[in-house]
Write an enzyme that holds these catalytic residues in place. Structure first.
Site, PDB file in Angstrom:
ATOM      1  N   HIS A   5       0.842  -1.202   0.000  1.00  0.00           N
ATOM      2  CA  HIS A   5       0.000   0.000   0.000  1.00  0.00           C
ATOM      3  C   HIS A   5       0.863   1.232   0.000  1.00  0.00           C
ATOM      4  O   HIS A   5       1.836   1.298   0.756  1.00  0.00           O
ATOM      5  CB  HIS A   5      -0.864   0.029   1.274  1.00  0.00           C
ATOM      6  CG  HIS A   5      -2.075  -0.808   1.165  1.00  0.00           C
ATOM      7  ND1 HIS A   5      -3.217  -0.348   0.604  1.00  0.00           N
ATOM      8  CD2 HIS A   5      -2.285  -2.099   1.505  1.00  0.00           C
ATOM      9  CE1 HIS A   5      -4.113  -1.319   0.620  1.00  0.00           C
ATOM     10  NE2 HIS A   5      -3.571  -2.378   1.160  1.00  0.00           N
ATOM     11  N   PRO A  56      -5.178   0.579  18.197  1.00  0.00           N
ATOM     12  CA  PRO A  56      -4.804   0.144  16.849  1.00  0.00           C
ATOM     13  C   PRO A  56      -4.945   1.215  15.764  1.00  0.00           C
ATOM     14  O   PRO A  56      -4.623   0.981  14.612  1.00  0.00           O
ATOM     15  CB  PRO A  56      -5.741  -1.031  16.574  1.00  0.00           C
ATOM     16  CG  PRO A  56      -6.814  -0.945  17.572  1.00  0.00           C
ATOM     17  CD  PRO A  56      -6.302  -0.174  18.734  1.00  0.00           C
ATOM     18  N   LYS A  76       0.271   0.178  14.875  1.00  0.00           N
ATOM     19  CA  LYS A  76       1.631   0.168  15.412  1.00  0.00           C
ATOM     20  C   LYS A  76       1.919  -1.016  16.328  1.00  0.00           C
ATOM     21  O   LYS A  76       3.087  -1.322  16.575  1.00  0.00           O
ATOM     22  CB  LYS A  76       1.878   1.465  16.210  1.00  0.00           C
ATOM     23  CG  LYS A  76       1.963   2.702  15.332  1.00  0.00           C
ATOM     24  CD  LYS A  76       3.095   2.605  14.331  1.00  0.00           C
ATOM     25  CE  LYS A  76       3.143   3.816  13.406  1.00  0.00           C
ATOM     26  NZ  LYS A  76       4.089   3.597  12.290  1.00  0.00           N
TER      27      LYS A  76
HETATM   28  P1  FAS Z   1       0.900 -11.412  21.905  1.00  0.00           P
HETATM   29  O1  FAS Z   1      -0.134 -11.063  22.924  1.00  0.00           O
HETATM   30  O2  FAS Z   1       0.521 -11.533  20.475  1.00  0.00           O
HETATM   31  O3  FAS Z   1       1.583 -12.827  22.298  1.00  0.00           O
HETATM   32  C1  FAS Z   1       1.865 -13.121  23.645  1.00  0.00           C
HETATM   33  C2  FAS Z   1       1.874 -14.640  23.764  1.00  0.00           C
HETATM   34  O4  FAS Z   1       2.241 -14.968  25.120  1.00  0.00           O
HETATM   35  C3  FAS Z   1       0.496 -15.240  23.521  1.00  0.00           C
HETATM   36  O5  FAS Z   1       0.601 -16.327  22.615  1.00  0.00           O
HETATM   37  C4  FAS Z   1       0.044 -15.710  24.907  1.00  0.00           C
HETATM   38  O6  FAS Z   1      -0.736 -16.898  24.851  1.00  0.00           O
HETATM   39  C5  FAS Z   1       1.362 -15.977  25.600  1.00  0.00           C
HETATM   40  N1  FAS Z   1       1.290 -15.862  27.065  1.00  0.00           N
HETATM   41  C6  FAS Z   1       0.559 -14.986  27.781  1.00  0.00           C
HETATM   42  N2  FAS Z   1       0.754 -15.202  29.107  1.00  0.00           N
HETATM   43  C7  FAS Z   1       1.641 -16.234  29.199  1.00  0.00           C
HETATM   44  C8  FAS Z   1       2.229 -16.922  30.282  1.00  0.00           C
HETATM   45  N3  FAS Z   1       1.944 -16.588  31.542  1.00  0.00           N
HETATM   46  N4  FAS Z   1       3.085 -17.940  30.013  1.00  0.00           N
HETATM   47  C9  FAS Z   1       3.383 -18.282  28.724  1.00  0.00           C
HETATM   48  N5  FAS Z   1       2.848 -17.667  27.644  1.00  0.00           N
HETATM   49  C10 FAS Z   1       1.981 -16.657  27.893  1.00  0.00           C
HETATM   50  N6  FAS Z   1      -1.836  -4.415  16.345  1.00  0.00           N
HETATM   51  C11 FAS Z   1      -1.807  -3.792  15.159  1.00  0.00           C
HETATM   52  O7  FAS Z   1      -0.725  -3.330  14.740  1.00  0.00           O
HETATM   53  N7  FAS Z   1      -2.930  -3.668  14.409  1.00  0.00           N
HETATM   54  C12 FAS Z   1      -4.137  -4.202  14.822  1.00  0.00           C
HETATM   55  O8  FAS Z   1      -5.135  -4.090  14.141  1.00  0.00           O
HETATM   56  C13 FAS Z   1      -4.215  -4.879  16.054  1.00  0.00           C
HETATM   57  N8  FAS Z   1      -5.387  -5.431  16.483  1.00  0.00           N
HETATM   58  C14 FAS Z   1      -5.413  -6.106  17.675  1.00  0.00           C
HETATM   59  C15 FAS Z   1      -6.600  -6.706  18.148  1.00  0.00           C
HETATM   60  C16 FAS Z   1      -6.630  -7.368  19.377  1.00  0.00           C
HETATM   61  C17 FAS Z   1      -7.918  -8.015  19.858  1.00  0.00           C
HETATM   62  C18 FAS Z   1      -5.464  -7.433  20.173  1.00  0.00           C
HETATM   63  C19 FAS Z   1      -5.487  -8.126  21.528  1.00  0.00           C
HETATM   64  C20 FAS Z   1      -4.289  -6.844  19.721  1.00  0.00           C
HETATM   65  C21 FAS Z   1      -4.256  -6.175  18.463  1.00  0.00           C
HETATM   66  N9  FAS Z   1      -3.087  -5.586  17.974  1.00  0.00           N
HETATM   67  C22 FAS Z   1      -3.023  -4.950  16.790  1.00  0.00           C
HETATM   68  C23 FAS Z   1      -1.884  -5.641  18.724  1.00  0.00           C
HETATM   69  C24 FAS Z   1      -1.282  -7.009  18.538  1.00  0.00           C
HETATM   70  O9  FAS Z   1      -1.182  -7.304  17.161  1.00  0.00           O
HETATM   71  C25 FAS Z   1       0.019  -7.036  19.278  1.00  0.00           C
HETATM   72  O10 FAS Z   1       0.753  -5.848  19.092  1.00  0.00           O
HETATM   73  C26 FAS Z   1       0.873  -8.211  18.929  1.00  0.00           C
HETATM   74  O11 FAS Z   1       0.108  -9.376  19.062  1.00  0.00           O
HETATM   75  C27 FAS Z   1       2.065  -8.188  19.872  1.00  0.00           C
HETATM   76  O12 FAS Z   1       2.693  -9.404  19.817  1.00  0.00           O
HETATM   77  P2  FAS Z   1       3.317 -10.049  21.144  1.00  0.00           P
HETATM   78  O13 FAS Z   1       4.073  -9.009  21.870  1.00  0.00           O
HETATM   79  O14 FAS Z   1       3.971 -11.314  20.699  1.00  0.00           O
HETATM   80  O15 FAS Z   1       2.063 -10.354  22.098  1.00  0.00           O
HETATM   81  C1  PHB Z   2      -6.222  -4.080  10.145  1.00  0.00           C
HETATM   82  O1  PHB Z   2      -6.601  -4.939  10.997  1.00  0.00           O
HETATM   83  O2  PHB Z   2      -6.129  -4.352   8.930  1.00  0.00           O
HETATM   84  C2  PHB Z   2      -5.871  -2.686  10.628  1.00  0.00           C
HETATM   85  C3  PHB Z   2      -5.964  -2.414  11.985  1.00  0.00           C
HETATM   86  C4  PHB Z   2      -5.617  -1.157  12.444  1.00  0.00           C
HETATM   87  C5  PHB Z   2      -5.202  -0.173  11.534  1.00  0.00           C
HETATM   88  C6  PHB Z   2      -5.114  -0.449  10.164  1.00  0.00           C
HETATM   89  C7  PHB Z   2      -5.465  -1.713   9.705  1.00  0.00           C
HETATM   90  O3  PHB Z   2      -4.859   1.061  12.009  1.00  0.00           O
END
Ligand code: FAS
Ligand code: PHB
Length: 391
Positions: free
Chosen positions: A72, A292, A296
């Site tokens: 994009h 979100p 980032k």
């Molecule tokens: P994660 O939370 O992905 O991974 C952490 C891992 O640790 C998980 O697998 C969990 O099961 C494990 N864990 C937790 N506790 C533990 C324990 N006690 N022992 C062992 N393992 C454990 N970011 C964007 O950029 N754009 C978006 O649109 C966006 N939408 C999102 C929507 C939702 C619902 C959520 C919750 C987050 C969203 N995010 C988004 C942010 C998301 O993408 C995070 O930034 C990303 O998953 C970060 O990755 P990790 O730091 O690996 O954390």
């Molecule tokens: C997406 O889930 O595609 C997404 C989420 C947050 C943004 C942009 C795209 O700011």
């Protein structure tokens, strides 16, 4: 068991760190609370910064992304009663974003670790950190009905916002910063062709976002109240509200269909400082959360992992401690930049319950200034596409 780096959390941060360390000959074990299937069914981020795209390619994780991802040149803003505005990252920075889902990245990471014989322990309960201020830290956990232990040199806390790692840092050392927003995002995934561009919408009814995962998979969000219940949003009600928040000519292009996933995410800004204490380093959501509105979250997890992987590689391969000693400060400089941008875009693009007429006029003027000023557009594009990693 014994390893150099014990990584808690098998999400994007933990798996990417394990992969990058392995490329440099540094040994790690990933300990994940959930099953692999559970981790891989999560639907989250979708837009990658230029730096994330480059890094994934550099570490051998670009092949499927380049085949299935959607480059994009910017992200659109449809402001009610204004012509479309483009955060034109390509014109102002020469760089592009990539729409490629976090789910796919996690699949690619699991495949890479398994191909390399990486050690990933899933369904590990009650993970506990020990002696993180000593030079002999270790973790314990329960699996298959017995307690197990991993002795290591360092622990990487990559266990997300709800993880345990951050809480192992003494309160006397830790400072947390938080801002909770009075709304959330109700998101759906549908097997329908997406709009050609990723577009934010600002409307008196509330924020909306049209995004994608691939040419047959659409991702849409609408701002919702914190007490929203999914059962109150059957598909047809969602589609009607989504369309009402976009200009009519854009709404007419939205192809509706049954949702294959529907969820509500609350919005918060959160940072926990420092990101290192003794032999524990935090990376990703374990240390910080962004709303979100700026895409980032995942990108910050990647930049933390880049800094931490480089620091640990310098330590083990060249006996140089500069990056390890400076990890927290360097990571936090980028974290606070993303926190500020995400807060600013969230404040610009959402309607707040306590908005006054003054707030509405100044928000309108902020957008009109952005649409009129090439300098303001360049500044936004530079941060939206992602600043270069620090040397
Ligand atoms: P994660 O939370 O992905 O991974 C952490 C891992 O640790 C998980 O697998 C969990 O099961 C494990 N864990 C937790 N506790 C533990 C324990 N006690 N022992 C062992 N393992 C454990 N970011 C964007 O950029 N754009 C978006 O649109 C966006 N939408 C999102 C929507 C939702 C619902 C959520 C919750 C987050 C969203 N995010 C988004 C942010 C998301 O993408 C995070 O930034 C990303 O998953 C970060 O990755 P990790 O730091 O690996 O954390
Ligand atoms: C997406 O889930 O595609 C997404 C989420 C947050 C943004 C942009 C795209 O700011």
């Amino acid at each position: 068991m014994r390893t150099q780096i014990a990584i808690i959390g098998g999400g994007p941060a933990g798996l990417l760190l394990s992969h990058m360390l392995d490329l440099e000959g540094v040994d790690s074990i990933v300990v994940e609370r959930k099953s692999k299937a559970y981790v891989l069914q999560r639907i989250r981020a979708g837009v990658l910064e230029a730096g994330t795209v480059d890094l994934l390619r550099q570490v051998g994780l670009g092949e499927r992304m380049d085949r299935e991802g959607h480059p994009h040149n910017g992200i659109g803003i449809d402001w009610q009663d204004r012509p479309r505005f483009l955060i034109d990252t390509n014109t102002f920075t020469g760089k592009s974003m990539m729409a490629y889902g976090q789910t796919a990245i996690t699949e690619d990471l699991y495949a890479a670790r398994e191909k390399a014989g990486g050690h990933i322990i899933d369904e590990a309960d009650n993970v506990t950190l020990h002696d993180i201020a000593s030079d002999a830290p270790y973790i314990t956990f329960e699996k298959d009905g017995r307690e197990q232990r991993i002795d290591c040199d360092y622990i990487a806390g990559c266990d997300g916002y709800h993880g345990v790692s951050r809480h192992a840092i003494p309160a006397s050392v830790q400072q947390n910063f938080e801002k909770v927003y009075p709304f959330g995002w109700l998101g759906i995934m549908s097997e329908t062709p997406p709009l050609p561009d990723i577009v934010y919408a600002y409307h008196e009814r509330g924020f909306a976002l049209a995004s994608m995962r691939n040419p047959t998979l659409s991702r849409y969000y609408i701002q919702c109240d914190l007490d929203t219940k999914i059962e109150d949003w059957p598909d047809e009600v969602f589609w009607d509200e989504l369309k009402a928040r976009f200009p009519s000519e854009v709404a007419a292009q939205i192809v509706t269909g049954p949702s294959i996933e529907k969820s509500i995410a609350p919005l918060r800004s959160f940072v926990s400082e420092p990101m290192r204490y003794g032999r524990l380093m935090l990376a990703g959501d374990a240390a910080h959360i962004v709303p979100p509105t700026g895409a980032k979250g995942l990108n910050l997890a990647v930049s933390d992992v880049f800094y931490l992987s480089r620091a640990l590689t310098e330590h083990y391969k060249h006996d140089r401690q500069t990056y390890l000693d400076g990890y927290s400060d360097m990571a936090l400089r980028r974290v606070w930049g993303a926190e500020r941008l995400s807060w600013w875009l969230t404040s610009l693009l959402h309607r707040f319950p306590d908005d006054t007429p003054f707030d509405l006029r100044t928000r309108q003027n902020q957008f009109d200034h952005l649409a009129a000023s090439k300098v303001a557009q360049a500044a936004l594009a530079e941060e939206y596409v992602g600043l270069p990693f620090e040397d």
